[in-house]
Each structure stands twice: as C-alpha cells, then as structure tokens.
Design an enzyme around this catalytic site. Structure first.
Site, PDB file in Angstrom:
ATOM      1  CG  ASN A  45     -12.452  -1.940  -1.560  1.00 17.16           C
ATOM      2  OD1 ASN A  45     -13.527  -1.450  -1.230  1.00 17.16           O
ATOM      3  ND2 ASN A  45     -11.486  -1.235  -2.127  1.00 17.16           N
ATOM      4  CE  LYS A  86     -12.034  -1.277  -5.631  1.00  9.12           C
ATOM      5  NZ  LYS A  86     -11.183  -1.093  -6.793  1.00  9.12           N
ATOM      6  CG  HIS A 139      -8.459   1.949  -2.471  1.00  7.11           C
ATOM      7  ND1 HIS A 139      -8.611   2.437  -3.746  1.00  7.11           N
ATOM      8  CD2 HIS A 139      -8.483   0.604  -2.573  1.00  7.11           C
ATOM      9  CE1 HIS A 139      -8.727   1.404  -4.587  1.00  7.11           C
ATOM     10  NE2 HIS A 139      -8.654   0.287  -3.893  1.00  7.11           N
ATOM     11  CD  GLU A 153     -10.840   2.505  -6.681  1.00  2.00           C
ATOM     12  OE1 GLU A 153     -11.726   2.313  -5.831  1.00  2.00           O
ATOM     13  OE2 GLU A 153     -10.466   1.620  -7.483  1.00  2.00           O
ATOM     14  CD  GLU A 186      -5.413  -2.446  -3.404  1.00  6.49           C
ATOM     15  OE1 GLU A 186      -6.068  -3.476  -3.549  1.00  6.49           O
ATOM     16  OE2 GLU A 186      -5.932  -1.312  -3.343  1.00  6.49           O
ATOM     17  N   GLY A 237      -8.693  -3.162 -11.130  1.00  7.44           N
ATOM     18  CA  GLY A 237      -9.870  -3.174 -11.997  1.00  7.44           C
ATOM     19  C   GLY A 237      -9.554  -3.294 -13.476  1.00  7.44           C
ATOM     20  CB  SER A 288      -6.449  -7.611 -11.712  1.00  5.22           C
ATOM     21  OG  SER A 288      -6.925  -6.394 -12.274  1.00  5.22           O
ATOM     22  N   GLY A 338     -11.093  -6.431  -5.068  1.00  3.65           N
ATOM     23  CA  GLY A 338     -12.217  -5.564  -5.415  1.00  3.65           C
ATOM     24  C   GLY A 338     -13.296  -6.347  -6.139  1.00  3.65           C
TER      25      GLY A 338
END
Ligand code: PGA
Length: 247
Positions: free
Chosen positions: A8, A10, A92, A94, A162, A168, A207, A228
């Site tokens: 991903n 992003k 997701h 986010e 996730e 991250g 991560s 990510g």
C-alpha cells in the site's frame, strides 16, 4: 491457497516510483504467492501497464460506492478496474480516521468492488486505547460483522488485520497477539460464511519489514501481509515477498 504480499503506497509516489515496481518485477518474474501494489490513483494506469504480463497485480486504495456521478475527488470501482486494478483496499484505518468512514460505508464499497470484478482487501484493527482496554476482539468482531456484506467468498475478498497503533510506528503486537486475532477472525468468518470463507486470505499489516516478516508468516491462519512503508522500496518489498514465498 496462494498467499498474498500486498503493498500500500498510500499518498506516496510520482513517476519515478514506477522504476521501483519495475525492479520488483525484474527480481520476481514469478512467485508462489500473489504480489500486489496499490499505488496512488494517479499512477495506477502507468503501473498496470508496466506490470502487464508480469507477476505483479495492481489495485486501488479506496473506491466510491457509486459507479459515477457528482462526487468530486472520488474514484469508482469501475474506474479502478478500467485503469488495470484487480484489487481495492477498503476501510483502511487512515480512511476510517481521516474521512470518517464507517463499517457500513465500507460494506457498501465492498459491494461496489465486487460488482466491478475487484477483489476487496477489507481492513480491520483496534486502536491502542481499545487494546489497552481489553476490547480488541470485540472491536474486530464488530468491524467484521458490519464491514463485510453477505456474499463474501475467498475469491472476492481478502481481510487485513491492521492494529492502528502498529501502522507506521515500527511497533508490532507480539506473535501471540497476532495469532490470537487471526485465530479469532478465522473462526468468526467461518461461523458466518461457512464453506465460502474456505479460501479467504487473512493478512497481517502494521510495520511489516524484511526483519520481522518470516516470523509473522509462520503464524497459523495468516496468509500474507499488507505492507505500507516497506513496500515503497523494491529491495525491502522483494525481501518480504521472498519470505512469504518461503513460508
Ligand atoms: P506500515 O503500513 O507497513 O507502514 O506500518 C501498513 C498499512 O497501513 O497498510
């Protein structure tokens, strides 16, 4: 079941990023697992063209519930498909946090993805506060219940666990904590969807790096990763693909 290494990107990447994907393609002309990159929408057509005839699949990072219409800034599943996507990430954390996406909206987007022949990668995961309060499995149960429409199968959907606090941050749950959630998801999904959930792939995301991939991929009921930061570099994502291929 073919495992899945999903990247991903992003909101990262302009034209030069295509070279990273090309390096990944060159390093993995074939693989025993599926390899997917979900770039920003602006790169999807170019990445799909670069991936044509290779082992690399492409996907979107979100889609609207409607096929077209007055929805400024949005992109439909049909548009993603036409740009070469075979997958789309939905729900997701986010998107849930930055855009207030509810599980009901994620379910509607999942239906739109299916109707356009896209495989939905539906994300679920608890926040740090929810884990600290001992609510992890309750949160996962309600997100699975409300984000997944009837009609789910292993052919049209992938689930990504996730934990929000692991995305991250460089922090991941213990292997036992990941295993507990994956075992719970597997049982919950087979109780609801029965045989249809048989080929359903359950990814871990948050991560994932070359240094921790092999131990994560050894966990039961875990069939790949949603990656990510480490998917942006061909060398790092390639090492994760290699670890999944060897698992
Ligand atoms: P990360 O992101 O690998 O950078 O933690 C994972 C994700 O958000 O899908």
């Amino acid at each position: 079941m073919r495992k899945l290494a999903a990247g991903n990107w992003k909101m990262n990447g302009t034209g030069p990023a295509i070279a990273e994907a090309e390096a990944l393609i060159a390093a993995h002309p074939s693989a025993p697992c599926d390899i997917l990159i979900c770039p920003p929408a602006t790169l999807l057509s170019r990445l799909s063209a670069a991936a044509q005839g290779s082992a690399l699949l492409t996907g979107g990072q979100d889609c609207h519930t409607a096929a077209s219409g007055a929805h400024t800034g949005d992109i439909s599943a049909q548009m993603l498909k036409e740009a070469g996507a075979s997958y789309v990430i939905l729900g997701h954390s986010e998107r849930r946090a930055d855009h207030g996406e509810t599980s009901a909206l994620v379910a509607a987007k999942t239906r739109a993805a299916w109707e356009n022949g896209l495989i939905a990668v539906v994300c679920v995961g608890e926040t740090g506060a929810e884990r600290d309060a001992g609510r992890t499995l309750d949160v996962i149960a309600s997100q699975l219940q409300d984000s997944l429409p009837d009609g789910l199968s292993g052919a049209n959907t992938v689930i990504a666990y996730e934990p929000v606090w692991a995305i991250g941050t460089g922090r991941i749950p213990t292997l036992e904590q990941i295993a507990e959630v994956h075992d719970f998801m597997s049982k919950t999904l087979s109780a609801r969807f029965g045989d249809a959930s048989g080929g359903l792939r359950l990814l871990y995301g948050g991560s994932v790096k070359p240094s921790n991939a092999a131990e994560i991929f050894a966990i039961p009921n875990l069939h790949g990763a949603l990656v990510g930061g480490a998917s942006l570099k061909a060398s790092e994502f390639g090492a994760i693909v290699a670890a999944l291929s060897a698992s």
